[in-house]
Design a protein around this motif. Structure first.
Motif, PDB file in Angstrom:
ATOM      1  N   PRO A 104      31.294   6.081  15.771  1.00 33.82           N
ATOM      2  CA  PRO A 104      32.268   6.700  14.945  1.00 33.82           C
ATOM      3  C   PRO A 104      32.109   8.174  15.295  1.00 33.82           C
ATOM      4  CG  PRO A 104      30.423   5.978  13.706  1.00 33.82           C
ATOM      5  CD  PRO A 104      29.912   5.544  15.011  1.00 33.82           C
ATOM      6  N   LEU A 105      30.782   8.714  15.435  1.00 36.43           N
ATOM      7  CA  LEU A 105      30.862  10.230  15.578  1.00 36.43           C
ATOM      8  C   LEU A 105      31.247  10.585  16.826  1.00 36.43           C
ATOM      9  CD1 LEU A 105      29.663  12.739  13.892  1.00 36.43           C
ATOM     10  CD2 LEU A 105      27.544  12.456  15.105  1.00 36.43           C
ATOM     11  N   ASP A 159      26.471   2.552  14.675  1.00 40.31           N
ATOM     12  CA  ASP A 159      25.866   3.775  14.180  1.00 40.31           C
ATOM     13  C   ASP A 159      25.254   4.612  15.381  1.00 40.31           C
ATOM     14  OD1 ASP A 159      25.438   5.439  12.184  1.00 40.31           O
ATOM     15  OD2 ASP A 159      23.592   4.619  11.119  1.00 40.31           O
ATOM     16  N   VAL A 160      25.276   5.845  14.891  1.00 42.16           N
ATOM     17  CA  VAL A 160      24.287   6.593  15.796  1.00 42.16           C
ATOM     18  C   VAL A 160      22.871   6.775  15.447  1.00 42.16           C
ATOM     19  CG1 VAL A 160      26.463   8.099  16.555  1.00 42.16           C
ATOM     20  CG2 VAL A 160      25.058   8.808  14.552  1.00 42.16           C
ATOM     21  N   LEU A 165      22.704  -1.196  17.665  1.00 44.51           N
ATOM     22  CA  LEU A 165      23.708  -1.826  18.790  1.00 44.51           C
ATOM     23  C   LEU A 165      23.159  -2.898  19.064  1.00 44.51           C
ATOM     24  CD1 LEU A 165      25.902  -1.453  21.228  1.00 44.51           C
ATOM     25  CD2 LEU A 165      24.281  -0.804  22.658  1.00 44.51           C
ATOM     26  N   ALA A 166      21.776  -3.326  19.133  1.00 47.84           N
ATOM     27  CA  ALA A 166      21.031  -4.681  19.236  1.00 47.84           C
ATOM     28  C   ALA A 166      21.570  -5.569  18.002  1.00 47.84           C
ATOM     29  CB  ALA A 166      19.952  -4.519  19.578  1.00 47.84           C
ATOM     30  N   GLY A 205      29.774  -1.651  12.333  1.00 44.99           N
ATOM     31  CA  GLY A 205      28.635  -2.184  11.641  1.00 44.99           C
ATOM     32  C   GLY A 205      28.021  -1.148  10.467  1.00 44.99           C
ATOM     33  N   PRO A 206      26.909  -1.241   9.933  1.00 43.97           N
ATOM     34  CA  PRO A 206      26.508  -0.220   8.915  1.00 43.97           C
ATOM     35  C   PRO A 206      26.553   1.060   9.592  1.00 43.97           C
ATOM     36  CG  PRO A 206      25.009  -2.153   9.118  1.00 43.97           C
ATOM     37  CD  PRO A 206      25.843  -2.201  10.379  1.00 43.97           C
ATOM     38  N   LEU A 207      27.036   2.141   9.085  1.00 41.79           N
ATOM     39  CA  LEU A 207      27.002   3.595   9.608  1.00 41.79           C
ATOM     40  C   LEU A 207      26.390   4.593   8.766  1.00 41.79           C
ATOM     41  CD1 LEU A 207      30.903   3.275  10.544  1.00 41.79           C
ATOM     42  CD2 LEU A 207      28.854   2.855  12.048  1.00 41.79           C
TER      43      LEU A 207
END
Ligand code: PLP
Length: 386
Positions: free
Chosen positions: A102-103, A123-124, A136-137, A365-367
């Motif tokens: 998202p970033l 998420d990053v 990611l996993a 996902g959770p971010l």
């Protein structure tokens, strides 16, 4: 606290003015065009080859491939187009899902949308600001299953057709980790290397780790062709498909106009490539100047309450946009206000892509890391100082 930040921001402004040797407005990033740009562009004009046929386009592709240590480079009209073609070339189909972060700049999700696919936001990593292999996993474990060697979203029944990590601001994170997770699910990876030309990890260039990568030569990037982009890959088939699709899918023939699928008129014009050849000659010196600037910022912010974000071990990055991290949104806004009021251009991260009207319905996902970074980071002036 906020008093402290204001004082620190003011002394930062003085530091930037001294460093850039001016008290005029200091932009975030401007191109440096002091090499052979004018000579090569004039050459292109005199040759009459100003459009999509011309020797400079071929030279630019070859020289970029050599610089990056990659087999193929396909020049296009901009980075978004390169990303769009990259997604099509790895097999992104309508009604499929593409995993991304998202970033990023909106071009990443726009390219996915142009393929009539939907982004899914993962998420990053907090340190690299780029796609996090662990997040990611964990998303894939919960949402994906493998059917006939292909990943399917268990909940939507849609294929997961690609993953697009982005090397944020030129930094390189755990790209190998991202590729490894995707390999387990048979998901091709396209690197959005728009911002990371010149950045390396263990001497391998950003954009060359995955199936293919997309680079941008927009005016604000480390080097520019006015507008332009490039798809880079070691995969012969991806290169061939990309070249075909970006040149109206015309079947080569001396006089017949046969187009075997609906293609795109995305090839970079020779005029832009002339600029590109001249700019690429200077990329090593741009890298040195930007890394020098980053070093001096790092020294300035040492022992302050603002964190200057540095490259991770084993990476040598281009510091396309130097980035600092403040404690929270209030402090960030104080820093943005003082600097911009003093004619020092600074800006926050992009609004997270999962919050934009076109993409807010998409899965995510959770971010936590992306959300925190979006609140706290600021890009500071990063042009090459000559
Ligand atoms: C600049 C950029 C692009 C592509 O940009 P163009 O302006 O189309 O060349 C794509 N993704 C990211 C993350 C970018 O910063």
């Amino acid at each position: 606290m906020s008093q402290n930040i204001n004082q620190l921001a003011e002394s930062f402004c003085q530091f930037v003015q001294t460093t850039f040797k001016t008290t005029d407005f200091i932009p975030l990033h401007i191109p440096t065009l002091n090499g052979n740009e004018e000579a090569y562009v004039v050459d292109a004009i005199r040759s009459t080859f100003v459009s999509t046929v011309g020797q400079r386009v071929v030279d630019f592709e070859q020289q970029m491939a050599t610089y990056l240590g990659v087999k193929h480079a396909v020049a296009m009209v901009n980075g978004t187009a390169a990303l769009h073609i990259a997604l099509l070339a790895v097999g992104v189909k309508p009604d499929s899902e593409v995993l991304t972060q998202p970033l990023s700049f909106v071009a990443t999700t726009n390219a996915i949308h142009y393929c009539n696919a939907e982004p899914v936001f993962i998420d990053v990593d907090a340190a690299s600001m780029s796609l996090c292999p662990k997040a990611l996993a964990s998303w894939l474990e919960q949402n994906a299953e493998i059917v006939d060697g292909k990943a399917i979203n268990k909940h939507t029944q849609k294929p997961i057709s690609a993953c697009v990590p982005m090397h944020s601001f030129g930094f390189i994170g755990d790209i190998e980790g991202v590729i490894e997770v995707c390999q387990q699910y048979g998901i091709p990876v396209v690197e959005d290397a728009a911002e990371s030309l010149g950045s390396t990890k263990n001497d391998q260039h950003a954009g060359t780790f995955a199936s293919c990568g997309a680079i941008s030569f927009n005016g604000n990037k480390i080097m520019t062709t006015g507008g332009g982009g490039m798809l880079v890959t070691n995969d012969d088939e991806i290169a061939q498909v990309a070249r075909h699709l970006s040149t109206t899918a015309k079947v080569p023939h001396k006089w017949e106009y046969v187009h075997d699928v609906v293609g795109f008129n995305f090839r970079m014009p020779n005029l832009n490539a002339a600029l590109g050849v001249a700019q690429l000659e200077q990329v090593p010196s741009f890298m040195r100047a930007k890394r020098e600037l980053a070093k001096s910022y790092q020294a300035f912010f040492a022992d302050t309450e603002i964190t200057f974000i540095t490259e991770l071990p084993n990476t040598q990055v281009n510091y396309w946009l130097c980035t600092v991290k403040l404690a929270d949104k209030t402090q960030r806004d104080a820093f943005l206000t003082v600097t911009n009021d003093s004619g020092i251009m600074t800006r926050p991260a992009w609004q997270l892509l999962n919050t934009l009207p076109a993409f807010k319905h998409c899965q995510a996902g959770p971010l936590p890391n992306a959300t925190h970074l979006a609140d706290c980071i600021v890009n500071i002036p990063s042009s090459v100082i000559v």
